[in-house]
Design an enzyme around this catalytic site. Sequence first.
Site, mmCIF file in Angstrom:
data_model
loop_
_atom_site.group_PDB
_atom_site.id
_atom_site.type_symbol
_atom_site.label_atom_id
_atom_site.label_comp_id
_atom_site.label_asym_id
_atom_site.label_seq_id
_atom_site.Cartn_x
_atom_site.Cartn_y
_atom_site.Cartn_z
ATOM 1 N N THR A 1 -6.891 6.490 -13.724
ATOM 2 C CA THR A 1 -7.559 5.904 -12.560
ATOM 3 C C THR A 1 -8.443 6.982 -11.941
ATOM 4 O O THR A 1 -8.115 8.158 -11.965
ATOM 5 C CB THR A 1 -6.543 5.457 -11.494
ATOM 6 N N GLU B 1 -3.192 0.274 -12.749
ATOM 7 C CA GLU B 1 -1.732 0.377 -12.773
ATOM 8 C C GLU B 1 -1.056 -0.960 -13.068
ATOM 9 O O GLU B 1 0.155 -1.005 -13.303
ATOM 10 C CB GLU B 1 -1.221 0.895 -11.414
ATOM 11 N N LYS C 1 -3.748 1.296 12.813
ATOM 12 C CA LYS C 1 -2.397 1.038 13.283
ATOM 13 C C LYS C 1 -2.348 1.274 14.782
ATOM 14 O O LYS C 1 -2.239 2.401 15.253
ATOM 15 C CB LYS C 1 -1.409 1.910 12.524
ATOM 16 N N TRP D 1 -1.193 -3.987 13.130
ATOM 17 C CA TRP D 1 -2.236 -3.570 12.202
ATOM 18 C C TRP D 1 -3.526 -4.345 12.454
ATOM 19 O O TRP D 1 -3.513 -5.565 12.582
ATOM 20 C CB TRP D 1 -1.788 -3.807 10.751
#
Lengths: 542, 542
Positions: free
Chosen positions: A186, A331, A436, A441
């Site tokens: 990646t 992944e 945050k 959030w």
Amino acid sequence: MLSTMNDGPLSIARIMRQGTGPHGATAEVVTWTGAEPRRSRYAEVGREAARLAHALRGLGVTGDQRVGTFMWNNAEHLTAYLAVPSMGAVLHTLNIRLFPEQLVYVANHAEDHVVLVDHTLLPLFAKLLPEMKTVRHAVVVGGDASALEAPPGVEVHGYADLLAGRPEEFDWPELDERSAAAMCYTSGTTANPKGVVYSHRSIYLHSMQVCMTDGMALEQGDRGLAVVPMFHAMSWGLPYAAFMVGASMIMPDRFLQPEPLVAMMAAERPTMAAAVPTIWQGVLAELEEEPRDISSLREVVIGGSACPPAMMRTFQEDYGITVVHAWGMTETSPLGSLARPPAGVTGEDEWAYRVSQGRLPASVEARLVDDDGRILQWDGQSVGELEVRGPWVAEAYYGDDDPEKFHDGWLRTGDVGYLTPEGFLHLTDRAKDVIKSGGEWISSVELENQVMAHPAVAEAMVIGVPDEKWSERPLVAVVLREGETADAAELREFLSGSVARWQLPEYWTFITEAPKTSVGKFDKKRLRKQHSEGDLEIIHLT
Amino acid sequence: MLSTMNDGPLSIARIMRQGTGPHGATAEVVTWTGAEPRRSRYAEVGREAARLAHALRGLGVTGDQRVGTFMWNNAEHLTAYLAVPSMGAVLHTLNIRLFPEQLVYVANHAEDHVVLVDHTLLPLFAKLLPEMKTVRHAVVVGGDASALEAPPGVEVHGYADLLAGRPEEFDWPELDERSAAAMCYTSGTTANPKGVVYSHRSIYLHSMQVCMTDGMALEQGDRGLAVVPMFHAMSWGLPYAAFMVGASMIMPDRFLQPEPLVAMMAAERPTMAAAVPTIWQGVLAELEEEPRDISSLREVVIGGSACPPAMMRTFQEDYGITVVHAWGMTETSPLGSLARPPAGVTGEDEWAYRVSQGRLPASVEARLVDDDGRILQWDGQSVGELEVRGPWVAEAYYGDDDPEKFHDGWLRTGDVGYLTPEGFLHLTDRAKDVIKSGGEWISSVELENQVMAHPAVAEAMVIGVPDEKWSERPLVAVVLREGETADAAELREFLSGSVARWQLPEYWTFITEAPKTSVGKFDKKRLRKQHSEGDLEIIHLT
């Protein structure tokens, strides 16, 4: 009590035998060469794979040694996809778009023994090869091998010469299904690239999923156009799945510009295709300029980043092509979720499903986790970081501890969003970009979209900045359209119609240009740096 | 080099979670009760499965103990399919149609600890229970449990009472994917039934195949009608696959006669259905008598025995329903092959593929073997016994060595035929019925079909009889149509137009009735016995 079922391994050799045997005379790989195609039936690809395996053995490839590819999407790359894992070695698809120092890093980290390189990529590769410490053989595919100068300790071969006269059959070994088959790094923006090592088992199961009705539903007779590079997450699973069920593959090689892509589509009649939104944007613009017949396409799978809903509608309404929005990562092999609306849903209701990231199949377990590690409900509201787990999801990086990314078999995706009771995933932000504020959030992406809806705003970036009381609050960086004016108070007033009161930003700044990454995304890291170094003029509304 | 992929098990619990979670509010199981249906959403089936698991734990079911089912296709049987393997126990689906002594044998051989029994089957079950030596608990589903008398050492429970008040969640354990999940005995005609033990892995992979485009392509929103009993080879994979992708299940319970089946189809609108040819024959006859709307059906999967081509054409031409001819066995889970013609093939060419047994998917390896153990070519001509191998194919029977049936992981199917270069399987005979004449194989089934094509012949059976020169030669046993006459010489002359000269039979006999098995197939064992005991009057043409 023991099961009485056969315990034979799931393997890429099995996939290859199905493609080259029953489908060997009908399915084909088509490689674009600019104006016309090269064609090989899968039976011939199988014979070529045997020749390549013999050639690689001849270069001393044994055990699980790594064979790198530095190649476009073409028939020879497909041959390597089959031969290298099936002979027991490990295919390492080098991402030609990494920075040179990253490419050198990954080749050394994976300890590539041989690299196959397209002759059209030699100018780039020649600069890297002297730094690749474990590479002993470079095999030049197409063109003139002598164009590549061999550094000390490295032999250079021509692909065609190397394979000439080799046997057309190879005694493919029986392998443990959990053994390594292929690897892909990646491209991290901050640290070194991280290697994901796929197993024969993970690739086999993922290939089945690609051919399932809740996957890409790839089928015999399909003509799959892989615009997504074969060095990106195994080309979203298309090549192996195509061999598993007998679909043909259409490969653009290096002709990834809109004009040749459209010409190839018109000539080669793909029935499905997979690419990132940017590619499709170019294709649609090209078609608008010069209409061509792409009606052979049944579906296009769009992933890699969120697809603008307007683009999906253009495909559907102007071309009769269904867009399947998908989410995944290197992944996750990469198939994580696909947006296929529930049966019977139509009209605007259907669109609400189509623009989501879609459903996760049975094999990809998911959960949403908040800052305190609590598991959240799938209620269509609770926002948390997505974690996934399953037989084609990584649970570690190769030779690189990263406990921040993995725990108890779960992969922290770094994506933030919510799940509906029906299992549809809606991603709203990246975990590192979410703000945050007082335990809640705030999605930076949603705030950006709301600010950009103002007619005077060209671009808006939102990052979290430290705040004594709330721990973090949003800062909006605004680029105004040329000739337009708007002040912070006016923009905040504009937001109050669509954004919850407690989310309304009090920190604003006006900039002349939004910092962007090499692939054109907002570079929030750079904006954060500018902020922390005091380079931004902050307006604080109270 | 180690793979970095997650190694978590493939499990039925995963399938259950997908069905009861994302699809829990939309997919449903419908159980026919004669005139109307009972319905449960999959979310409710999941809660019921948890209650059942708690109840079974309460009856002392631990580890891999066997829980038998003596049930029709209904919601409670589906609940047991989910709960029993997911709690770590082994589901043993008892085939209610076996002879009583076989049923007692298999329950004792499997050591069933608990048996769930439909109240409508109590008259049959009550006679068997006292002989089932390991059964400690009988759980009566529906009706009045007190109707079943408990033999010494056995407790009888009512299903509803037993589950009442149990928790709606169960802490499903993590299991080794190779551990036993379910078992099913094949009904041998000669020896005792043989047990096949499916694993979580084999069932999971098979379920994926059912949802693949080269499988049954079962999808979300489908309404699958399982006429094939749940005690036959896991109901051809439909129940688990339906939970995996969110298809609904329509269950006929005991109403398997043509009239209620058709009524249920008209009311419940299945989109696909699976059954043996005999059932479909009855359905078509019923529809001819009283037309009903079954246009909801997209495809019907027909297997279990060869489907008459005429029946396939009737479905296609009169009802617009595609028949997918399939081949499999209890030992193959059962999905072995499915006849989906290559893309683009139409008309009579398409029919040539549709009437074959179809292609084997990548996961089912196949080979043809002759009498001397030589592997034959896939040339569309060479006839041999089919052997298969793969992750959902048995390689042994439970507690029963049968080296004649298995070797080196391969299953000897007992079916004889050929494979085309494209991988299409054409079965021509059973291995035990094929006539081995001078090193060549003559298909008894093909000779029978040719003789039966004569207008005077009602039925014809062909067996091999000993011959000094050729080792074996065909004997034809003919049942003439009432009022018709034909002699052996005339029939042989008739065959000479369609049968190779060396295959023309010289041994003939005329009988008044063809011996048949309980399910209506030719009983060649009985005919062979009549021949060896000199009960047949043989005409020898020279």
